[in-house]
Scaffold this motif. Structure first.
Motif, PDB file in Angstrom:
ATOM      1  N   LYS A  29     -13.329   3.373  84.150  1.00  0.00           N
ATOM      2  CA  LYS A  29     -14.785   3.240  84.259  1.00  0.00           C
ATOM      3  C   LYS A  29     -15.391   4.371  83.452  1.00  0.00           C
ATOM      4  CE  LYS A  29     -18.578   3.192  87.659  1.00  0.00           C
ATOM      5  NZ  LYS A  29     -19.115   1.868  87.325  1.00  0.00           N
ATOM      6  N   ALA A  30     -16.106   4.041  82.394  1.00  0.00           N
ATOM      7  CA  ALA A  30     -16.648   5.047  81.481  1.00  0.00           C
ATOM      8  C   ALA A  30     -18.169   5.009  81.477  1.00  0.00           C
ATOM      9  CB  ALA A  30     -16.122   4.807  80.069  1.00  0.00           C
ATOM     10  N   ARG A  31     -18.768   6.172  81.664  1.00  0.00           N
ATOM     11  CA  ARG A  31     -20.221   6.333  81.555  1.00  0.00           C
ATOM     12  C   ARG A  31     -20.487   6.996  80.207  1.00  0.00           C
ATOM     13  NH1 ARG A  31     -24.816   6.839  84.845  1.00  0.00           N
ATOM     14  NH2 ARG A  31     -26.329   8.414  84.178  1.00  0.00           N
ATOM     15  N   ILE A  32     -21.107   6.254  79.313  1.00  0.00           N
ATOM     16  CA  ILE A  32     -21.293   6.696  77.930  1.00  0.00           C
ATOM     17  C   ILE A  32     -22.771   6.997  77.702  1.00  0.00           C
ATOM     18  CG2 ILE A  32     -20.974   6.096  75.503  1.00  0.00           C
ATOM     19  CD1 ILE A  32     -18.802   4.102  76.454  1.00  0.00           C
ATOM     20  N   LYS A  33     -23.047   8.271  77.495  1.00  0.00           N
ATOM     21  CA  LYS A  33     -24.421   8.731  77.248  1.00  0.00           C
ATOM     22  C   LYS A  33     -24.603   8.846  75.740  1.00  0.00           C
ATOM     23  CE  LYS A  33     -27.616  12.425  78.638  1.00  0.00           C
ATOM     24  NZ  LYS A  33     -27.720  13.722  79.371  1.00  0.00           N
ATOM     25  N   ASN A  34     -25.473   8.030  75.191  1.00  0.00           N
ATOM     26  CA  ASN A  34     -25.666   7.968  73.740  1.00  0.00           C
ATOM     27  C   ASN A  34     -26.900   8.770  73.343  1.00  0.00           C
ATOM     28  OD1 ASN A  34     -26.053   7.255  71.045  1.00  0.00           O
ATOM     29  ND2 ASN A  34     -25.309   5.162  71.365  1.00  0.00           N
ATOM     30  N   GLU A  35     -26.666   9.865  72.630  1.00  0.00           N
ATOM     31  CA  GLU A  35     -27.762  10.690  72.117  1.00  0.00           C
ATOM     32  C   GLU A  35     -27.841  10.605  70.599  1.00  0.00           C
ATOM     33  OE1 GLU A  35     -27.009  14.606  73.577  1.00  0.00           O
ATOM     34  OE2 GLU A  35     -27.580  14.125  75.640  1.00  0.00           O
ATOM     35  N   TRP A  36     -27.176   9.649  70.029  1.00  0.00           N
ATOM     36  CA  TRP A  36     -27.124   9.479  68.575  1.00  0.00           C
ATOM     37  C   TRP A  36     -28.449   8.892  68.091  1.00  0.00           C
ATOM     38  CZ3 TRP A  36     -24.193   5.161  65.609  1.00  0.00           C
ATOM     39  CH2 TRP A  36     -24.088   5.512  64.255  1.00  0.00           C
ATOM     40  N   GLY A  37     -29.047   9.492  67.080  1.00  0.00           N
ATOM     41  CA  GLY A  37     -30.278   8.980  66.492  1.00  0.00           C
ATOM     42  C   GLY A  37     -31.545   9.494  67.158  1.00  0.00           C
ATOM     43  N   GLY A  38     -31.415  10.474  68.050  1.00  0.00           N
ATOM     44  CA  GLY A  38     -32.601  11.087  68.638  1.00  0.00           C
ATOM     45  C   GLY A  38     -33.087  10.483  69.925  1.00  0.00           C
ATOM     46  N   SER A  39     -32.530   9.347  70.356  1.00  0.00           N
ATOM     47  CA  SER A  39     -32.914   8.747  71.631  1.00  0.00           C
ATOM     48  C   SER A  39     -31.723   8.789  72.588  1.00  0.00           C
ATOM     49  CB  SER A  39     -33.377   7.296  71.437  1.00  0.00           C
ATOM     50  OG  SER A  39     -32.326   6.525  70.875  1.00  0.00           O
ATOM     51  N   VAL A  40     -32.003   8.619  73.867  1.00  0.00           N
ATOM     52  CA  VAL A  40     -30.954   8.680  74.886  1.00  0.00           C
ATOM     53  C   VAL A  40     -30.839   7.327  75.587  1.00  0.00           C
ATOM     54  CG1 VAL A  40     -30.211   9.750  77.031  1.00  0.00           C
ATOM     55  CG2 VAL A  40     -31.309  11.142  75.265  1.00  0.00           C
ATOM     56  N   SER A  41     -29.627   6.816  75.663  1.00  0.00           N
ATOM     57  CA  SER A  41     -29.349   5.602  76.433  1.00  0.00           C
ATOM     58  C   SER A  41     -28.000   5.769  77.120  1.00  0.00           C
ATOM     59  CB  SER A  41     -29.327   4.361  75.528  1.00  0.00           C
ATOM     60  OG  SER A  41     -28.292   4.458  74.565  1.00  0.00           O
ATOM     61  N   ILE A  42     -27.847   5.104  78.237  1.00  0.00           N
ATOM     62  CA  ILE A  42     -26.615   5.231  79.015  1.00  0.00           C
ATOM     63  C   ILE A  42     -26.071   3.848  79.325  1.00  0.00           C
ATOM     64  CG2 ILE A  42     -25.611   5.994  81.211  1.00  0.00           C
ATOM     65  CD1 ILE A  42     -27.681   8.239  81.244  1.00  0.00           C
ATOM     66  N   THR A  43     -24.787   3.676  79.068  1.00  0.00           N
ATOM     67  CA  THR A  43     -24.100   2.433  79.415  1.00  0.00           C
ATOM     68  C   THR A  43     -22.848   2.772  80.220  1.00  0.00           C
ATOM     69  OG1 THR A  43     -22.824   2.433  77.348  1.00  0.00           O
ATOM     70  CG2 THR A  43     -24.913   1.238  77.356  1.00  0.00           C
ATOM     71  N   GLU A  44     -22.435   1.840  81.058  1.00  0.00           N
ATOM     72  CA  GLU A  44     -21.173   1.975  81.785  1.00  0.00           C
ATOM     73  C   GLU A  44     -20.287   0.798  81.431  1.00  0.00           C
ATOM     74  OE1 GLU A  44     -22.233   4.741  85.659  1.00  0.00           O
ATOM     75  OE2 GLU A  44     -21.506   2.684  85.942  1.00  0.00           O
ATOM     76  N   ASN A  45     -19.121   1.110  80.932  1.00  0.00           N
ATOM     77  CA  ASN A  45     -18.159   0.093  80.541  1.00  0.00           C
ATOM     78  C   ASN A  45     -16.916   0.179  81.408  1.00  0.00           C
ATOM     79  OD1 ASN A  45     -19.901  -0.630  78.485  1.00  0.00           O
ATOM     80  ND2 ASN A  45     -18.798   0.499  76.903  1.00  0.00           N
ATOM     81  N   HIS A  46     -16.255  -0.958  81.579  1.00  0.00           N
ATOM     82  CA  HIS A  46     -15.015  -1.014  82.349  1.00  0.00           C
ATOM     83  C   HIS A  46     -13.921  -1.616  81.463  1.00  0.00           C
ATOM     84  CE1 HIS A  46     -18.223  -0.856  85.357  1.00  0.00           C
ATOM     85  NE2 HIS A  46     -17.344  -0.252  86.146  1.00  0.00           N
ATOM     86  N   TYR A  47     -12.804  -0.932  81.410  1.00  0.00           N
ATOM     87  CA  TYR A  47     -11.681  -1.342  80.567  1.00  0.00           C
ATOM     88  C   TYR A  47     -10.463  -1.569  81.463  1.00  0.00           C
ATOM     89  CZ  TYR A  47     -14.729   0.891  77.107  1.00  0.00           C
ATOM     90  OH  TYR A  47     -15.810   1.271  76.343  1.00  0.00           O
ATOM     91  N   HIS A  48      -9.909  -2.759  81.397  1.00  0.00           N
ATOM     92  CA  HIS A  48      -8.801  -3.149  82.279  1.00  0.00           C
ATOM     93  C   HIS A  48      -7.518  -3.245  81.456  1.00  0.00           C
ATOM     94  CE1 HIS A  48      -7.453  -5.563  85.974  1.00  0.00           C
ATOM     95  NE2 HIS A  48      -6.387  -5.467  85.194  1.00  0.00           N
ATOM     96  N   PHE A  49      -6.481  -2.598  81.932  1.00  0.00           N
ATOM     97  CA  PHE A  49      -5.183  -2.624  81.262  1.00  0.00           C
ATOM     98  C   PHE A  49      -4.103  -3.061  82.238  1.00  0.00           C
ATOM     99  CE2 PHE A  49      -7.736   0.492  78.999  1.00  0.00           C
ATOM    100  CZ  PHE A  49      -7.547   0.118  77.677  1.00  0.00           C
ATOM    101  N   GLU A  50      -3.295  -4.024  81.818  1.00  0.00           N
ATOM    102  CA  GLU A  50      -2.145  -4.469  82.589  1.00  0.00           C
ATOM    103  C   GLU A  50      -0.898  -3.762  82.071  1.00  0.00           C
ATOM    104  OE1 GLU A  50      -1.655  -6.560  85.173  1.00  0.00           O
ATOM    105  OE2 GLU A  50      -3.800  -6.942  85.466  1.00  0.00           O
ATOM    106  N   ARG A  51      -0.154  -3.192  82.982  1.00  0.00           N
ATOM    107  CA  ARG A  51       1.059  -2.469  82.589  1.00  0.00           C
ATOM    108  C   ARG A  51       2.039  -3.369  81.843  1.00  0.00           C
ATOM    109  NH1 ARG A  51       4.730   1.437  86.488  1.00  0.00           N
ATOM    110  NH2 ARG A  51       6.439   1.782  85.037  1.00  0.00           N
ATOM    111  N   SER A  52       2.096  -4.640  82.242  1.00  0.00           N
ATOM    112  CA  SER A  52       3.047  -5.576  81.624  1.00  0.00           C
ATOM    113  C   SER A  52       2.771  -5.791  80.145  1.00  0.00           C
ATOM    114  CB  SER A  52       3.015  -6.917  82.360  1.00  0.00           C
ATOM    115  OG  SER A  52       1.709  -7.483  82.330  1.00  0.00           O
ATOM    116  N   ASN A  53       1.551  -5.491  79.697  1.00  0.00           N
ATOM    117  CA  ASN A  53       1.210  -5.635  78.280  1.00  0.00           C
ATOM    118  C   ASN A  53       1.586  -4.413  77.451  1.00  0.00           C
ATOM    119  OD1 ASN A  53       0.091  -8.184  78.691  1.00  0.00           O
ATOM    120  ND2 ASN A  53      -1.957  -7.366  79.076  1.00  0.00           N
ATOM    121  N   HIS A  54       2.059  -3.362  78.119  1.00  0.00           N
ATOM    122  CA  HIS A  54       2.338  -2.113  77.408  1.00  0.00           C
ATOM    123  C   HIS A  54       3.691  -1.528  77.814  1.00  0.00           C
ATOM    124  CE1 HIS A  54      -1.790  -2.142  75.941  1.00  0.00           C
ATOM    125  NE2 HIS A  54      -2.179  -2.390  77.171  1.00  0.00           N
TER     126      HIS A  54
END
Length: 219
Positions: A156-181
């Protein structure tokens, strides 16, 4: 059972390789070399105290809130967290894990919850999260699944974007299965055990160590 103090937790971490050490041991960290890590584990160097850095304090403050939000957004998972607990691999106790959360899905499978906060201030920072996670975080997840035997991991990643002079926040979820790696996990285990042999024998390792491929999002 008494909850360990943070001092006890830090001392226990020095006796093995944790999740944040995994990419360093492989020579794939932009912040520390594998030789510097070896110097820390053999007592030649003090590991840097980063607890007072603003980004670290921000992440520490966000973690319990983000864990509670995960519970609300994904009620299908059972979530458990214990503060300052160091888990060990059942065969290789030098491989350790301090988890942001343990998960159980509806099928009863064990999983890992990892929580990250990051600030994007330039295009290169953004590219690290574009349809993937940064390589050191992927290796950390592999390490945790290796230590615990977990079948999947969610970042679970909270990404605070300050690129370009403005601020925005997104939360992304990345799922990994052990069997794939499976191949990556085997490679990581061999590389970490090889690194720890340098520690046990007090032998300085080579600076360049094997690489692990960077995953695509959702694999």
């Amino acid at each position: 059972m008494t909850t360990p103090t943070r001092k006890e937790w830090l001392e226990a971490r020095r006796k093995g390789l944790g999740g944040s050490d995994a990419s360093v041991a492989l020579g794939l960290s932009q912040w520390k070399t594998n030789v510097e890590l070896w110097e820390e584990k053999t007592g030649r160097r003090e590991d840097e105290d980063i607890s007072d850095k603003e980004c670290v304090k921000y992440g520490v403050a966000c973690e319990p809130l983000m864990r509670e939000m995960f519970k609300l957004d994904y009620p299908e998972f059972r979530v458990k967290h214990e503060e300052n607990v160091v888990l060990q691999h059942p065969v290789y106790p030098q491989l350790q894990a301090s988890l942001d959360g343990m998960l159980w899905d509806q099928a009863g499978r064990l999983g890992i919850l990892e929580i990250k906060t990051t600030t994007v201030q330039r295009g290169a920072d953004y590219d690290k999260w574009k349809n993937k996670v940064p390589q050191n975080y992927f290796i950390q997840l592999l390490h945790y699944m290796l230590v615990t035997g977990a079948q999947f991991a969610i970042l679970k990643a909270r990404i605070k974007n300050e690129w370009g002079g403005s601020v925005s926040i997104t939360e992304n979820h990345y799922h990994f299965e052990r069997s794939n790696h499976i191949g990556d996990t085997i490679h990581l285990l061999k590389a970490e055990l090889a690194f720890w042999r340098y520690v046990e024998t007090d032998t300085r390792p080579d600076l360049i160590l094997p690489k692990i491929k960077e995953p695509s999002h959702g694999n």
